[in-house]
Design a protein around this motif. Structure first.
Motif, PDB file in Angstrom:
ATOM      1  N   UNK A   1     -10.119 -24.420   1.004  1.00  0.00           N
ATOM      2  CA  UNK A   1      -9.467 -25.122   2.107  1.00  0.00           C
ATOM      3  C   UNK A   1      -8.921 -26.467   1.632  1.00  0.00           C
ATOM      4  N   UNK A   2      -9.741 -27.204   0.861  1.00  0.00           N
ATOM      5  CA  UNK A   2      -9.321 -28.509   0.358  1.00  0.00           C
ATOM      6  C   UNK A   2      -8.097 -28.379  -0.537  1.00  0.00           C
ATOM      7  N   UNK A   3      -8.095 -27.372  -1.400  1.00  0.00           N
ATOM      8  CA  UNK A   3      -6.944 -27.161  -2.279  1.00  0.00           C
ATOM      9  C   UNK A   3      -5.704 -26.797  -1.482  1.00  0.00           C
ATOM     10  N   UNK A   4      -5.844 -25.909  -0.505  1.00  0.00           N
ATOM     11  CA  UNK A   4      -4.688 -25.518   0.297  1.00  0.00           C
ATOM     12  C   UNK A   4      -4.145 -26.712   1.074  1.00  0.00           C
ATOM     13  N   UNK A   5      -5.027 -27.526   1.646  1.00  0.00           N
ATOM     14  CA  UNK A   5      -4.580 -28.721   2.368  1.00  0.00           C
ATOM     15  C   UNK A   5      -3.792 -29.640   1.433  1.00  0.00           C
ATOM     16  N   UNK A   6      -4.301 -29.833   0.215  1.00  0.00           N
ATOM     17  CA  UNK A   6      -3.630 -30.697  -0.755  1.00  0.00           C
ATOM     18  C   UNK A   6      -2.249 -30.148  -1.110  1.00  0.00           C
ATOM     19  N   UNK A   7      -2.166 -28.843  -1.331  1.00  0.00           N
ATOM     20  CA  UNK A   7      -0.877 -28.224  -1.659  1.00  0.00           C
ATOM     21  C   UNK A   7       0.091 -28.321  -0.479  1.00  0.00           C
TER      22      UNK A   7
ATOM     23  N   UNK B   1     -11.774 -23.862 -16.954  1.00  0.00           N
ATOM     24  CA  UNK B   1     -10.722 -23.161 -16.221  1.00  0.00           C
ATOM     25  C   UNK B   1     -10.991 -23.150 -14.722  1.00  0.00           C
ATOM     26  N   UNK B   2     -11.750 -24.138 -14.229  1.00  0.00           N
ATOM     27  CA  UNK B   2     -12.128 -24.115 -12.818  1.00  0.00           C
ATOM     28  C   UNK B   2     -10.919 -24.210 -11.895  1.00  0.00           C
ATOM     29  N   UNK B   3      -9.879 -24.933 -12.312  1.00  0.00           N
ATOM     30  CA  UNK B   3      -8.684 -25.017 -11.475  1.00  0.00           C
ATOM     31  C   UNK B   3      -7.999 -23.659 -11.398  1.00  0.00           C
ATOM     32  N   UNK B   4      -7.867 -22.993 -12.542  1.00  0.00           N
ATOM     33  CA  UNK B   4      -7.221 -21.672 -12.565  1.00  0.00           C
ATOM     34  C   UNK B   4      -7.988 -20.676 -11.689  1.00  0.00           C
ATOM     35  N   UNK B   5      -9.305 -20.730 -11.769  1.00  0.00           N
ATOM     36  CA  UNK B   5     -10.128 -19.816 -10.974  1.00  0.00           C
ATOM     37  C   UNK B   5      -9.947 -20.086  -9.484  1.00  0.00           C
ATOM     38  N   UNK B   6      -9.951 -21.356  -9.106  1.00  0.00           N
ATOM     39  CA  UNK B   6      -9.804 -21.698  -7.689  1.00  0.00           C
ATOM     40  C   UNK B   6      -8.420 -21.303  -7.175  1.00  0.00           C
ATOM     41  N   UNK B   7      -7.383 -21.587  -7.954  1.00  0.00           N
ATOM     42  CA  UNK B   7      -6.027 -21.214  -7.549  1.00  0.00           C
ATOM     43  C   UNK B   7      -5.919 -19.701  -7.405  1.00  0.00           C
ATOM     44  N   UNK B   8      -6.537 -18.964  -8.328  1.00  0.00           N
ATOM     45  CA  UNK B   8      -6.495 -17.500  -8.271  1.00  0.00           C
ATOM     46  C   UNK B   8      -7.167 -16.983  -7.000  1.00  0.00           C
ATOM     47  N   UNK B   9      -8.297 -17.578  -6.638  1.00  0.00           N
ATOM     48  CA  UNK B   9      -8.992 -17.164  -5.411  1.00  0.00           C
ATOM     49  C   UNK B   9      -8.150 -17.450  -4.184  1.00  0.00           C
ATOM     50  N   UNK B  10      -7.519 -18.631  -4.163  1.00  0.00           N
ATOM     51  CA  UNK B  10      -6.685 -18.989  -3.027  1.00  0.00           C
ATOM     52  C   UNK B  10      -5.473 -18.067  -2.928  1.00  0.00           C
ATOM     53  N   UNK B  11      -4.846 -17.803  -4.067  1.00  0.00           N
ATOM     54  CA  UNK B  11      -3.667 -16.928  -4.084  1.00  0.00           C
ATOM     55  C   UNK B  11      -4.026 -15.523  -3.580  1.00  0.00           C
ATOM     56  N   UNK B  12      -5.195 -15.050  -3.934  1.00  0.00           N
ATOM     57  CA  UNK B  12      -5.644 -13.724  -3.494  1.00  0.00           C
ATOM     58  C   UNK B  12      -5.703 -13.641  -1.974  1.00  0.00           C
ATOM     59  N   UNK B  13      -6.031 -14.756  -1.330  1.00  0.00           N
ATOM     60  CA  UNK B  13      -6.189 -14.748   0.122  1.00  0.00           C
ATOM     61  C   UNK B  13      -4.906 -15.039   0.884  1.00  0.00           C
ATOM     62  N   UNK B  14      -4.090 -15.965   0.367  1.00  0.00           N
ATOM     63  CA  UNK B  14      -2.912 -16.361   1.154  1.00  0.00           C
ATOM     64  C   UNK B  14      -1.641 -15.641   0.740  1.00  0.00           C
ATOM     65  N   UNK B  15      -1.644 -14.995  -0.439  1.00  0.00           N
ATOM     66  CA  UNK B  15      -0.421 -14.362  -0.943  1.00  0.00           C
ATOM     67  C   UNK B  15      -0.518 -12.844  -1.119  1.00  0.00           C
ATOM     68  N   UNK B  16      -1.624 -12.368  -1.699  1.00  0.00           N
ATOM     69  CA  UNK B  16      -1.687 -10.958  -2.090  1.00  0.00           C
ATOM     70  C   UNK B  16      -1.386  -9.989  -0.948  1.00  0.00           C
ATOM     71  N   UNK B  17      -1.906 -10.226   0.284  1.00  0.00           N
ATOM     72  CA  UNK B  17      -1.644  -9.247   1.350  1.00  0.00           C
ATOM     73  C   UNK B  17      -0.230  -9.328   1.933  1.00  0.00           C
ATOM     74  N   UNK B  18       0.588 -10.276   1.447  1.00  0.00           N
ATOM     75  CA  UNK B  18       1.892 -10.510   2.069  1.00  0.00           C
ATOM     76  C   UNK B  18       3.014 -10.283   1.061  1.00  0.00           C
ATOM     77  N   UNK B  19       4.178  -9.881   1.573  1.00  0.00           N
ATOM     78  CA  UNK B  19       5.325  -9.595   0.704  1.00  0.00           C
ATOM     79  C   UNK B  19       5.858 -10.857   0.035  1.00  0.00           C
ATOM     80  N   UNK B  20       6.022 -11.919   0.821  1.00  0.00           N
ATOM     81  CA  UNK B  20       6.584 -13.147   0.264  1.00  0.00           C
ATOM     82  C   UNK B  20       5.483 -14.012  -0.330  1.00  0.00           C
ATOM     83  N   UNK B  21       5.651 -14.419  -1.574  1.00  0.00           N
ATOM     84  CA  UNK B  21       4.659 -15.243  -2.255  1.00  0.00           C
ATOM     85  C   UNK B  21       5.020 -16.723  -2.101  1.00  0.00           C
TER      86      UNK B  21
END
Length: 236
Positions: free
Chosen positions: A169-175, A202-222
């Protein structure tokens, strides 16, 4: 309402005067502020800082107390005597209540003790600029159909609820507060974990990957994109 809280609500580039004689701290703060979109002027002693603040227009000044030639308290008092109303964030290793009181009574608007996390310094600078410009705080941040509600801490995309862990949540708010602007791994480390250094993990990469999985993967537009060798950006 724009999701870029801290800059789109201003009608000019936000100018910061940094008066700090410790080269390491000065470069660290200046680099972070510039990455966040501010224009920064640096001075290394109180006399030069006073001259700059008295002759140029700044949205906020960051002033260390222990300065050569003229100390920070004297600098601030002289600015206020001359009618210069620039908001001042005091930086100091002095941590006592009496020191804080003296700094605020001298005309400082906020007081931050060393050592500090850059994320906190940035938030305090943004708060001073908002206060000076009376820029309102949004309650929701959006890009496309992705919506983050700051009050309920609820995230949805296309009307579908997305369950995020606290750091996600904190990362998404920042972005979302920096939509269209590339944020580096160092900036994310500072904001999400309050690290002032790169722990070489690689903690940033891991966190970004987790966030991307939730907000992007189920949707057509990334929406969340990687800028190779630079960082990450959220954009439509």
């Amino acid at each position: 309402m724009s999701s870029r809280l801290d800059f789109s609500l201003y009608h000019h580039v936000v100018r910061v005067l940094l008066v700090e004689d410790d080269t390491t701290i000065a470069e660290f703060v200046a680099r972070g502020l510039r990455e966040a979109g501010f224009a920064v002027d640096q001075e290394a002693d109180g006399e030069a800082g006073l001259a700059a603040a008295a002759t140029s227009s700044y949205d906020v000044a960051i002033v260390d107390l222990m300065l050569p030639k003229r100390d920070g308290l004297s600098l601030i008092e002289e600015l206020r005597r001359r009618g210069v109303a620039t908001p001042v964030l005091i930086l100091s290793a002095r941590r006592s209540v009496d020191d804080r009181v003296r700094g605020l009574q001298a005309g400082g608007d906020d007081y931050l003790t060393k050592p500090f996390a850059f994320a906190e310094l940035l938030a305090r600078v943004q708060a001073l600029v908002r206060r000076a410009t009376r820029a309102p705080e949004p309650t929701t941040l959006t890009v496309e159909d992705l919506v983050l509600d700051l009050l309920s801490r609820r995230v949805t995309r296309g009307g579908k609820a997305i369950d995020l862990r606290p750091r996600e949540f904190t990362l998404l708010e920042y972005l979302l507060r920096n939509v269209g602007r590339v944020v580096s791994k160092t900036m994310i480390l500072s904001h999400v974990w309050e690290y002032n250094f790169d722990p070489q993990t690689n903690i940033v990469d891991v966190l970004v990957s987790r966030l991307r999985e939730k907000i992007d993967r189920p949707f057509d537009k990334k929406l969340l994109h990687t800028v190779r060798g630079v960082g990450y950006v959220l954009r439509s």
